[in-house]
Motif scaffolding. Structure first.
Motif, PDB file in Angstrom:
ATOM      1  N   ALA A  38       0.846  -1.180   0.000  1.00 28.91           N
ATOM      2  CA  ALA A  38       0.000   0.000   0.000  1.00 28.91           C
ATOM      3  C   ALA A  38       0.885   1.235   0.000  1.00 28.91           C
ATOM      4  O   ALA A  38       1.918   1.265   0.648  1.00 28.91           O
ATOM      5  N   THR A  39       0.458   2.249  -0.739  1.00 26.78           N
ATOM      6  CA  THR A  39       1.197   3.505  -0.782  1.00 26.78           C
ATOM      7  C   THR A  39       0.238   4.635  -0.466  1.00 26.78           C
ATOM      8  O   THR A  39      -0.820   4.732  -1.068  1.00 26.78           O
ATOM      9  N   VAL A  55       4.025   0.560   2.385  1.00 28.85           N
ATOM     10  CA  VAL A  55       4.032  -0.467   3.413  1.00 28.85           C
ATOM     11  C   VAL A  55       3.574  -1.777   2.791  1.00 28.85           C
ATOM     12  O   VAL A  55       2.660  -1.792   1.982  1.00 28.85           O
ATOM     13  N   ALA A  56       4.198  -2.876   3.166  1.00 32.08           N
ATOM     14  CA  ALA A  56       3.791  -4.197   2.690  1.00 32.08           C
ATOM     15  C   ALA A  56       3.180  -4.986   3.836  1.00 32.08           C
ATOM     16  O   ALA A  56       3.733  -5.005   4.936  1.00 32.08           O
ATOM     17  N   PHE A  57       2.028  -5.622   3.581  1.00 30.47           N
ATOM     18  CA  PHE A  57       1.318  -6.401   4.586  1.00 30.47           C
ATOM     19  C   PHE A  57       1.023  -7.786   4.038  1.00 30.47           C
ATOM     20  O   PHE A  57       0.754  -7.959   2.854  1.00 30.47           O
ATOM     21  N   GLU A  58       1.042  -8.766   4.914  1.00 35.60           N
ATOM     22  CA  GLU A  58       0.490 -10.067   4.574  1.00 35.60           C
ATOM     23  C   GLU A  58      -1.028  -9.912   4.601  1.00 35.60           C
ATOM     24  O   GLU A  58      -1.556  -8.992   5.222  1.00 35.60           O
ATOM     25  N   ARG A  59      -1.743 -10.805   3.956  1.00 34.99           N
ATOM     26  CA  ARG A  59      -3.201 -10.697   3.852  1.00 34.99           C
ATOM     27  C   ARG A  59      -3.872 -10.620   5.231  1.00 34.99           C
ATOM     28  O   ARG A  59      -4.755  -9.803   5.445  1.00 34.99           O
ATOM     29  N   VAL A  60      -3.461 -11.458   6.159  1.00 34.65           N
ATOM     30  CA  VAL A  60      -4.070 -11.453   7.494  1.00 34.65           C
ATOM     31  C   VAL A  60      -3.818 -10.111   8.178  1.00 34.65           C
ATOM     32  O   VAL A  60      -4.714  -9.555   8.810  1.00 34.65           O
ATOM     33  N   GLU A  61      -2.619  -9.586   8.053  1.00 37.01           N
ATOM     34  CA  GLU A  61      -2.315  -8.281   8.649  1.00 37.01           C
ATOM     35  C   GLU A  61      -3.155  -7.188   8.012  1.00 37.01           C
ATOM     36  O   GLU A  61      -3.634  -6.285   8.710  1.00 37.01           O
ATOM     37  N   ALA A  62      -3.346  -7.262   6.707  1.00 32.36           N
ATOM     38  CA  ALA A  62      -4.165  -6.263   6.017  1.00 32.36           C
ATOM     39  C   ALA A  62      -5.611  -6.344   6.491  1.00 32.36           C
ATOM     40  O   ALA A  62      -6.265  -5.314   6.697  1.00 32.36           O
ATOM     41  N   ALA A 121      -9.955  -4.024   9.763  1.00 32.88           N
ATOM     42  CA  ALA A 121     -10.915  -4.116  10.868  1.00 32.88           C
ATOM     43  C   ALA A 121     -10.691  -3.007  11.893  1.00 32.88           C
ATOM     44  O   ALA A 121     -11.651  -2.380  12.360  1.00 32.88           O
ATOM     45  N   MET A 122      -9.437  -2.735  12.230  1.00 34.91           N
ATOM     46  CA  MET A 122      -9.146  -1.656  13.189  1.00 34.91           C
ATOM     47  C   MET A 122      -9.532  -0.290  12.606  1.00 34.91           C
ATOM     48  O   MET A 122     -10.080   0.565  13.320  1.00 34.91           O
ATOM     49  N   THR A 123      -9.267  -0.102  11.326  1.00 29.09           N
ATOM     50  CA  THR A 123      -9.614   1.162  10.674  1.00 29.09           C
ATOM     51  C   THR A 123     -11.123   1.362  10.681  1.00 29.09           C
ATOM     52  O   THR A 123     -11.617   2.454  10.993  1.00 29.09           O
ATOM     53  N   MET A 161     -10.221   7.049   6.111  1.00 32.78           N
ATOM     54  CA  MET A 161     -11.039   6.669   4.962  1.00 32.78           C
ATOM     55  C   MET A 161     -10.155   6.263   3.780  1.00 32.78           C
ATOM     56  O   MET A 161     -10.466   5.295   3.067  1.00 32.78           O
ATOM     57  N   ALA A 162      -9.054   6.962   3.580  1.00 38.39           N
ATOM     58  CA  ALA A 162      -8.129   6.619   2.498  1.00 38.39           C
ATOM     59  C   ALA A 162      -7.486   5.259   2.757  1.00 38.39           C
ATOM     60  O   ALA A 162      -7.346   4.438   1.839  1.00 38.39           O
ATOM     61  N   ILE A 163      -7.120   5.001   4.011  1.00 35.02           N
ATOM     62  CA  ILE A 163      -6.541   3.705   4.375  1.00 35.02           C
ATOM     63  C   ILE A 163      -7.567   2.603   4.137  1.00 35.02           C
ATOM     64  O   ILE A 163      -7.262   1.563   3.544  1.00 35.02           O
ATOM     65  N   ARG A 164      -8.790   2.830   4.588  1.00 36.43           N
ATOM     66  CA  ARG A 164      -9.869   1.851   4.388  1.00 36.43           C
ATOM     67  C   ARG A 164     -10.058   1.529   2.907  1.00 36.43           C
ATOM     68  O   ARG A 164     -10.106   0.361   2.506  1.00 36.43           O
ATOM     69  N   ASP A 165     -10.141   2.559   2.088  1.00 31.15           N
ATOM     70  CA  ASP A 165     -10.386   2.369   0.662  1.00 31.15           C
ATOM     71  C   ASP A 165      -9.244   1.624  -0.021  1.00 31.15           C
ATOM     72  O   ASP A 165      -9.464   0.724  -0.832  1.00 31.15           O
TER      73      ASP A 165
END
Length: 66
Positions: free
Chosen positions: A9-10, A17-24, A29-31, A52-56
């Protein structure tokens, strides 16, 4: 699209930032929880558009995963 490895994600011109699927999924969920709380309090702060940008972005990247 066939992607292997972590999600990426940028935000803005400088953060990647790079996330594994579970982390994403956990971050999404936290967002969503923070956005629901902000909505319940009718909060209009500078963090709401960022959340909202992070969620999207997370939702878009998770939909692209197989």
């Amino acid at each position: 699209m066939d992607r292997s490895g972590p999600l990426s994600a940028t935000f803005g011109p400088t953060v990647s930032v790079a996330f594994e699927r579970v982390e994403a999924l956990e971050l999404l969920a936290m967002t969503l929880a923070h956005l629901n709380g902000a909505e319940a309090r009718a909060e209009v702060s500078p963090r709401v558009p960022l959340l909202m940008a992070i969620r999207d972005k997370l939702a878009l990247d998770l939909r692209e995963e197989p």
